[in-house]
Design a protein around this motif. Structure first.
Motif, PDB file in Angstrom:
ATOM      1  N   ILE A  53      25.366  -0.892  15.488  1.00 42.64           N
ATOM      2  CA  ILE A  53      26.644  -0.312  15.920  1.00 42.64           C
ATOM      3  C   ILE A  53      27.776  -1.321  15.747  1.00 42.64           C
ATOM      4  O   ILE A  53      28.882  -0.966  15.318  1.00 42.64           O
ATOM      5  CB  ILE A  53      26.533   0.186  17.378  1.00 42.64           C
ATOM      6  CG1 ILE A  53      25.600   1.396  17.451  1.00 42.64           C
ATOM      7  CG2 ILE A  53      27.903   0.541  17.938  1.00 42.64           C
ATOM      8  CD1 ILE A  53      25.274   1.845  18.861  1.00 42.64           C
ATOM      9  N   ALA A  54      27.517  -2.597  16.067  1.00 39.83           N
ATOM     10  CA  ALA A  54      28.542  -3.637  15.911  1.00 39.83           C
ATOM     11  C   ALA A  54      28.915  -3.824  14.444  1.00 39.83           C
ATOM     12  O   ALA A  54      30.098  -3.980  14.108  1.00 39.83           O
ATOM     13  CB  ALA A  54      28.056  -4.952  16.504  1.00 39.83           C
ATOM     14  N   ASP A  55      27.915  -3.781  13.548  1.00 39.00           N
ATOM     15  CA  ASP A  55      28.200  -3.887  12.118  1.00 39.00           C
ATOM     16  C   ASP A  55      29.014  -2.688  11.628  1.00 39.00           C
ATOM     17  O   ASP A  55      29.958  -2.833  10.842  1.00 39.00           O
ATOM     18  CB  ASP A  55      26.894  -3.997  11.314  1.00 39.00           C
ATOM     19  CG  ASP A  55      26.205  -5.335  11.508  1.00 39.00           C
ATOM     20  OD1 ASP A  55      26.876  -6.291  11.961  1.00 39.00           O
ATOM     21  OD2 ASP A  55      24.994  -5.416  11.186  1.00 39.00           O
ATOM     22  N   ASN A  56      28.654  -1.518  12.091  1.00 42.06           N
ATOM     23  CA  ASN A  56      29.393  -0.304  11.739  1.00 42.06           C
ATOM     24  C   ASN A  56      30.840  -0.395  12.229  1.00 42.06           C
ATOM     25  O   ASN A  56      31.780  -0.068  11.506  1.00 42.06           O
ATOM     26  CB  ASN A  56      28.685   0.917  12.329  1.00 42.06           C
ATOM     27  CG  ASN A  56      29.231   2.212  11.799  1.00 42.06           C
ATOM     28  OD1 ASN A  56      29.981   2.241  10.857  1.00 42.06           O
ATOM     29  ND2 ASN A  56      28.825   3.307  12.425  1.00 42.06           N
ATOM     30  N   MET A 111      14.637  -3.260  20.624  1.00 46.89           N
ATOM     31  CA  MET A 111      15.158  -2.031  20.049  1.00 46.89           C
ATOM     32  C   MET A 111      16.640  -1.855  20.396  1.00 46.89           C
ATOM     33  O   MET A 111      17.464  -1.492  19.546  1.00 46.89           O
ATOM     34  CB  MET A 111      14.351  -0.827  20.560  1.00 46.89           C
ATOM     35  CG  MET A 111      14.680   0.458  19.852  1.00 46.89           C
ATOM     36  SD  MET A 111      13.591   1.814  20.319  1.00 46.89           S
ATOM     37  CE  MET A 111      14.064   2.055  22.019  1.00 46.89           C
ATOM     38  N   LEU A 112      16.997  -2.163  21.636  1.00 47.15           N
ATOM     39  CA  LEU A 112      18.403  -2.053  22.043  1.00 47.15           C
ATOM     40  C   LEU A 112      19.264  -3.094  21.311  1.00 47.15           C
ATOM     41  O   LEU A 112      20.400  -2.797  20.920  1.00 47.15           O
ATOM     42  CB  LEU A 112      18.535  -2.217  23.553  1.00 47.15           C
ATOM     43  CG  LEU A 112      18.041  -1.046  24.402  1.00 47.15           C
ATOM     44  CD1 LEU A 112      18.142  -1.378  25.887  1.00 47.15           C
ATOM     45  CD2 LEU A 112      18.831   0.201  24.093  1.00 47.15           C
ATOM     46  N   ASP A 113      18.738  -4.297  21.140  1.00 37.79           N
ATOM     47  CA  ASP A 113      19.470  -5.320  20.389  1.00 37.79           C
ATOM     48  C   ASP A 113      19.706  -4.889  18.943  1.00 37.79           C
ATOM     49  O   ASP A 113      20.801  -5.067  18.398  1.00 37.79           O
ATOM     50  CB  ASP A 113      18.710  -6.651  20.412  1.00 37.79           C
ATOM     51  CG  ASP A 113      18.853  -7.389  21.735  1.00 37.79           C
ATOM     52  OD1 ASP A 113      19.789  -7.053  22.499  1.00 37.79           O
ATOM     53  OD2 ASP A 113      18.023  -8.300  21.986  1.00 37.79           O
TER      54      ASP A 113
END
Length: 110
Positions: free
Chosen positions: A23-26, A15-17
């Protein structure tokens, strides 16, 4: 019980991954937008600089023309009396032509 603990811990890691990837894509999309904006700003600044350089050369040429005209006018004023009469006649003629043109233009607009 230890097996249950590892499965629960693995689910949290998954879930954290997934959250980190989202978030990284955003963040990557925002960085891409900022990069695009920076390129657009750079392009606009280059265009404005070239426009200002052109204006600078135009102002320099206009300054040269005006200074030459002022020098010729000063030379004419400093010369003999005959040139002063001609200068007065030309000045009065230009003023009269201005008023006649102004009258005609205002008449045509009505």
């Amino acid at each position: 019980m230890a097996d249950h603990w590892n499965r629960g811990h693995g689910a949290v890691d998954d879930m954290l991954d997934a959250e980190n990837k989202r978030i990284a894509d955003n963040l990557a999309s925002k960085v891409s937008r900022l990069k695009s904006l920076a390129f657009d700003i750079d392009k606009e600044a280059e265009e404005q600089n070239s426009y200002l350089d052109g204006m600078d050369s135009n102002f320099l040429s206009a300054t040269g023309l005006l200074s030459g005209s002022v020098k010729r006018f000063s030379t004419m004023v400093r010369s003999g009396r005959d040139n002063r009469k001609i200068l007065c006649y030309v000045s009065i003629g230009l003023v009269l032509i201005f008023f006649v043109l102004y009258y005609l233009v205002s008449r045509l607009q009505k």
